[in-house]
Design an enzyme around this catalytic site. Structure first.
Site, PDB file in Angstrom:
ATOM      1  N   CYS A 102     -22.252   8.881   5.164  1.00  0.00           N
ATOM      2  CA  CYS A 102     -21.685   7.560   5.399  1.00  0.00           C
ATOM      3  C   CYS A 102     -20.972   7.571   6.748  1.00  0.00           C
ATOM      4  O   CYS A 102     -21.046   8.554   7.490  1.00  0.00           O
ATOM      5  CB  CYS A 102     -20.712   7.218   4.258  1.00  0.00           C
ATOM      6  N   HIS A 112     -28.617   1.207   5.480  1.00  0.00           N
ATOM      7  CA  HIS A 112     -27.882   2.317   4.861  1.00  0.00           C
ATOM      8  C   HIS A 112     -27.386   1.898   3.490  1.00  0.00           C
ATOM      9  O   HIS A 112     -26.913   0.777   3.301  1.00  0.00           O
ATOM     10  CB  HIS A 112     -26.685   2.713   5.732  1.00  0.00           C
ATOM     11  N   GLU A 128     -26.757   8.175   0.685  1.00  0.00           N
ATOM     12  CA  GLU A 128     -25.871   9.255   0.250  1.00  0.00           C
ATOM     13  C   GLU A 128     -26.656  10.215  -0.619  1.00  0.00           C
ATOM     14  O   GLU A 128     -27.354   9.802  -1.532  1.00  0.00           O
ATOM     15  CB  GLU A 128     -24.702   8.667  -0.542  1.00  0.00           C
ATOM     16  N   HIS A 154     -16.574  11.744   2.471  1.00  0.00           N
ATOM     17  CA  HIS A 154     -15.411  11.307   1.715  1.00  0.00           C
ATOM     18  C   HIS A 154     -14.508  12.481   1.347  1.00  0.00           C
ATOM     19  O   HIS A 154     -13.505  12.309   0.658  1.00  0.00           O
ATOM     20  CB  HIS A 154     -15.850  10.568   0.449  1.00  0.00           C
ATOM     21  N   ARG A 212       0.827  -1.217   0.000  1.00  0.00           N
ATOM     22  CA  ARG A 212       0.000   0.000   0.000  1.00  0.00           C
ATOM     23  C   ARG A 212       0.866   1.273   0.000  1.00  0.00           C
ATOM     24  O   ARG A 212       0.534   2.267   0.637  1.00  0.00           O
ATOM     25  CB  ARG A 212      -0.974   0.007   1.179  1.00  0.00           C
ATOM     26  N   GLU A 251     -25.017  -2.336  -6.275  1.00  0.00           N
ATOM     27  CA  GLU A 251     -23.851  -2.742  -7.059  1.00  0.00           C
ATOM     28  C   GLU A 251     -23.911  -4.212  -7.455  1.00  0.00           C
ATOM     29  O   GLU A 251     -23.257  -4.638  -8.403  1.00  0.00           O
ATOM     30  CB  GLU A 251     -22.556  -2.467  -6.301  1.00  0.00           C
ATOM     31  N   SER A 297     -19.726   4.447  12.271  1.00  0.00           N
ATOM     32  CA  SER A 297     -18.348   4.540  12.747  1.00  0.00           C
ATOM     33  C   SER A 297     -17.961   5.984  13.049  1.00  0.00           C
ATOM     34  O   SER A 297     -18.481   6.922  12.439  1.00  0.00           O
ATOM     35  CB  SER A 297     -17.394   3.958  11.705  1.00  0.00           C
TER      36      SER A 297
END
Length: 772
Positions: free
Chosen positions: A738, A653, A677, A706, A15, A617, A445
């Site tokens: 989110c 969500h 969103e 984001h 990464r 998706e 979160s």
């Protein structure tokens, strides 16, 4: 016969790109360091593929954030609001690029980021191009040319990769009414021709055009655009070897169109749809070569060489070996980098590891398949080893659990039905929960600081005892509860400090899952995820979240939401076993989540959120296949949610989705509250719910998590007022887009304080209206 690769992971095996980007964004590293990291990753990727034996090594598959955004910058499709960023002489092209992706909040400017959505049916997110009527394009960035020349200097003649002009336009969105974005193709194509002309000057031989929309349902106008584009390219560059790449599905109704295009080579996905090979071979014209997508670019299972060789033989018998390319099914950006990095057998057992293949190994599989197809005897031991590994997997005792299979077989209609309809439940919940109008909450979160992540790492290494670790998590949870109380949030969350990833955390506690140490895959920008691997039948050995939800609830008089990930999302965001239908695996997960929901209710948790951001998706690319998927996906959610009483409120969500065409199915999920969103789209996504007259409650996100920018109260009020015009006030919740895990505490506290203030403005306006 050639070996061909469509794209390679760009994050770096450790990464490196993520770390370099985030250091630059935080001001802790220079742009020179970031650019150097990119060069090192590209060099490593090119050399690795060349040395492995790949004949057509891709370039321009690297990106600092997203390949669609790269192309927007290349063709000068830069929304007007970013022009002031360009005019600031202290900003580089990369700064403009990141502003488009993440927003820009400095130098007295406050500019929102471009919209982001899912890349077809994957968990990768791309930055959505914005188009205006009669928009003009120009060559703005020379990234594609620069990276091709960079590879040449390293002694590697690469194949530049670019998203085709038709798919690029279809990936975007019209930002004003009165036109169809596909009408812009004649304005866009000259930039492509200019790029190709510059590549031709550099003696380029191959160019790959990614046109994934050829595997979708498209209009006659779209088809005409394809004919126009590739006819013009062929006319201007008759000697160029154009590789037209389709993937994620079969050509189906677009087969005749595609085979009539004047391209040198067609790539097809034979992992998703091996059946299309015979159809293609029956009609492929004599001038066209065929790239066989045989190695799965989207999953981690070892290739079945015997099955792939059978497909190769069918193609060679028809076309001859000189017209065949051996390839992965799609770009390998959807695969982890290298299985050889998985050296910890406690994390990933040798029994399961032998069944797997990551990007590095998939490159080798492509090369071995070519050798076997050409009857290279040196490759025969690898064929034997491959066969043994696949046979071992089929017969392994690790895979099957008879009790799980019996429970799935025993499911009845009652198992996916709540006790009463939403209208009845809403009245019961209103009395039981006693929440104000426009109740505020978050998606789950809260920021996971470096310190919090270090606790988890130390605990896993044994440097912290379980007692010590729990005390640290308890402290962080209590501080988060206190902040939410002080901020005035109505429905609290415990913050999820004990969790790594919203899918990985659950997979670690479910039977049938395994994990990796370094199996990272890019989700968007610098955001990487480490998907679990579902290798066998799934069940829940013990409660997974009850301890921390109950602890948080014990700290406050306000309601605390239990936070779960739904069965479809766990399925979609994992590497899923390919030896049984996905619907069967999803149902197994649904029963495990149902057990957790029931236990949370028993522990006194009256609001439970079951996140399903991946429902949209997961849709098959062709609409004819939608209903079968939606039937089992919606049923799986309902199974997970339907074991509770009427006074327990179920939330779900979803993020970054177009809902218009599946709004009935979302309503069929029958969640009491759905949060979505909406901020990047300026509440446009809410129109689908309004037009449908969605019956349940809705929380349209009022700010984009984001992006690091902190929106003002007035901005959120504006969005809420837009929402209120189309959704009754009694149905509206107020929340971010989110979860807040990736954000910093300072910006989070400011943004949530503004959000609560915005909700109060809305409440006061309703009270005034009632008084009047």
């Amino acid at each position: 016969m050639l070996t061909n690769n469509l794209g390679y992971p760009r994050i770096g095996s450790k990464r490196e790109l993520k770390k370099a980007c985030e250091q630059y964004w935080s001001g802790n590293s220079s742009i020179q360091n970031l650019v150097q990291t990119g060069k090192e990753i590209r060099k490593h990727n090119w050399e690795l593929q060349k040395e492995a034996g790949i004949d057509l090594v891709p370039s321009n598959d690297f990106s600092f954030y997203d390949q669609v955004l790269d192309l927007s910058l290349t063709v000068g499709s830069i929304p007007k609001r970013y022009h002031e960023v360009i005019l600031n002489k202290g900003n580089s092209e990369l700064d403009l690029y990141f502003a488009m992706a993440r927003g820009y909040q400095k130098d007295g400017l406050d500019i929102t980021a471009m919209e982001m959505t899912k890349w077809f049916d994957t968990n990768y997110h791309y930055i959505v191009p914005e188009f205006l009527k009669n928009q003009q394009f120009k060559l703005f960035s020379t990234k594609l040319l620069d990276e091709y020349n960079e590879s040449i200097r390293l002694g590697i003649k690469t194949k530049p990769v670019i998203i085709g002009p038709v798919s690029y336009l279809l990936l975007g969105k019209e930002k004003e009414s009165g036109f169809d974005r596909i009408d812009l193709v004649k304005n866009l194509l000259p930039v492509y021709l200019e790029l190709l002309s510059k590549l031709e000057e550099q003696h380029v031989e191959w160019v790959q055009f990614d046109e994934p929309f050829l595997a979708l349902d498209i209009t006659e106008k779209d088809k005409e655009a394809f004919r126009y584009v590739y006819t013009e390219i062929k006319k201007k560059f008759p000697r160029l070897k154009t590789l037209l790449a389709t993937y994620f599905g079969a050509l189906e109704d677009n087969k005749e169109l595609t085979l009539a295009l004047p391209v040198h080579t067609l790539h097809i996905d034979l992992v998703r749809n091996p059946e299309q090979l015979d159809d293609i071979l029956a009609d492929i014209p004599g001038h066209m070569n065929l790239s066989l997508g045989l190695v799965d670019g989207r999953n981690v299972w070892k290739n079945d060489f015997e099955a792939s060789l059978s497909l190769i033989k069918t193609a060679v018998d028809k076309l001859g070996k000189d017209r065949i390319l051996i390839s992965p099914s799609c770009s390998l950006i959807h695969s982890p980098c290298d299985l050889d990095l998985e050296t910890n057998e406690v994390v990933l057992s040798a029994d399961i590891k032998q069944w797997l293949s990551f990007a590095r190994q998939k490159i080798d599989e492509v090369v071995v398949l070519k050798a076997l197809a050409e009857q290279d005897e040196n490759a025969l031991p690898k064929l034997k080893a491959n066969k043994l590994a696949n046979e071992c997997r089929k017969t392994s005792d690790l895979i099957h659990n008879a009790a799980v299979k019996r429970r799935v077989a025993a499911i009845t209609v009652k198992d996916d039905q709540r006790e009463n309809t939403f209208g009845v439940r809403q009245r019961v919940q209103c009395e039981a929960l006693n929440l104000p109008l426009f109740p505020t909450t978050t998606i789950g979160s809260f920021p996971q600081t470096q310190e919090v992540r270090s606790w988890r790492a130390k605990f896993k290494k044994g440097d912290l005892s379980l007692t010590e670790y729990y005390k640290l998590i308890e402290k962080e949870t209590e501080e988060t509860i206190r902040f939410q109380e002080e901020a005035g949030i109505d429905v609290l969350v415990h913050g999820e400090f004990e969790r790594n990833d919203m899918v990985e955390y659950f997979g670690e506690q479910l039977a049938g899952f395994t994990f990796t140490k370094n199996g990272w895959v890019q989700s968007y920008g610098s955001r990487c995820v480490k998907p679990p691997i579902i290798y066998g039948d799934v069940h829940r050995p013990a409660p997974m979240t009850v301890k921390w939800s109950a602890y948080a609830q014990s700290l406050t008089e306000k309601w605390v939401k239990g936070m779960l990930t739904g069965p479809v999302t766990i399925l979609q965001w994992s590497f899923v076993r390919n030896d049984q239908p996905r619907s069967e695996t999803c149902t197994q997960i649904a029963l495990a989540i149902r057990d957790e929901v029931v236990d949370l209710e028993s522990a006194g948790i009256k609001i439970i959120q079951i996140d399903e951001p991946a429902i949209r998706e997961g849709l098959p690319l062709h609409k004819t296949d939608w209903q079968d998927y939606l039937h089992w996906a919606v049923k799986a959610f309902r199974i997970s949610a339907s074991g509770v009483k009427d006074d327990t409120q179920i939330h779900t969500h979803m993020c970054y989705s177009e809902f218009n065409d599946i709004i009935q199915n979302i309503a069929d999920m029958d969640a009491d509250v759905i949060t979505i969103e909406c901020s990047r789209s300026q509440m446009d996504l809410l129109d689908a719910f309004a037009d449908f007259k969605y019956p349940n409650e809705i929380g349209p996100g009022v700010y984009d998590i984001h992006s690091p920018r902190v929106p003002a109260k007035e901005e959120m009020v504006f969005l809420l007022e837009k929402a209120r015009k189309v959704i009754p006030a009694a149905q509206l919740w107020v929340n971010p887009d989110c979860g807040l895990k990736t954000r910093h505490w300072e910006e989070t506290k400011k943004a949530l304080t503004e959000m609560v203030a915005a909700a109060k403005v809305l409440r006061e306006s309703v009270e005034e209206a009632v008084t009047l």
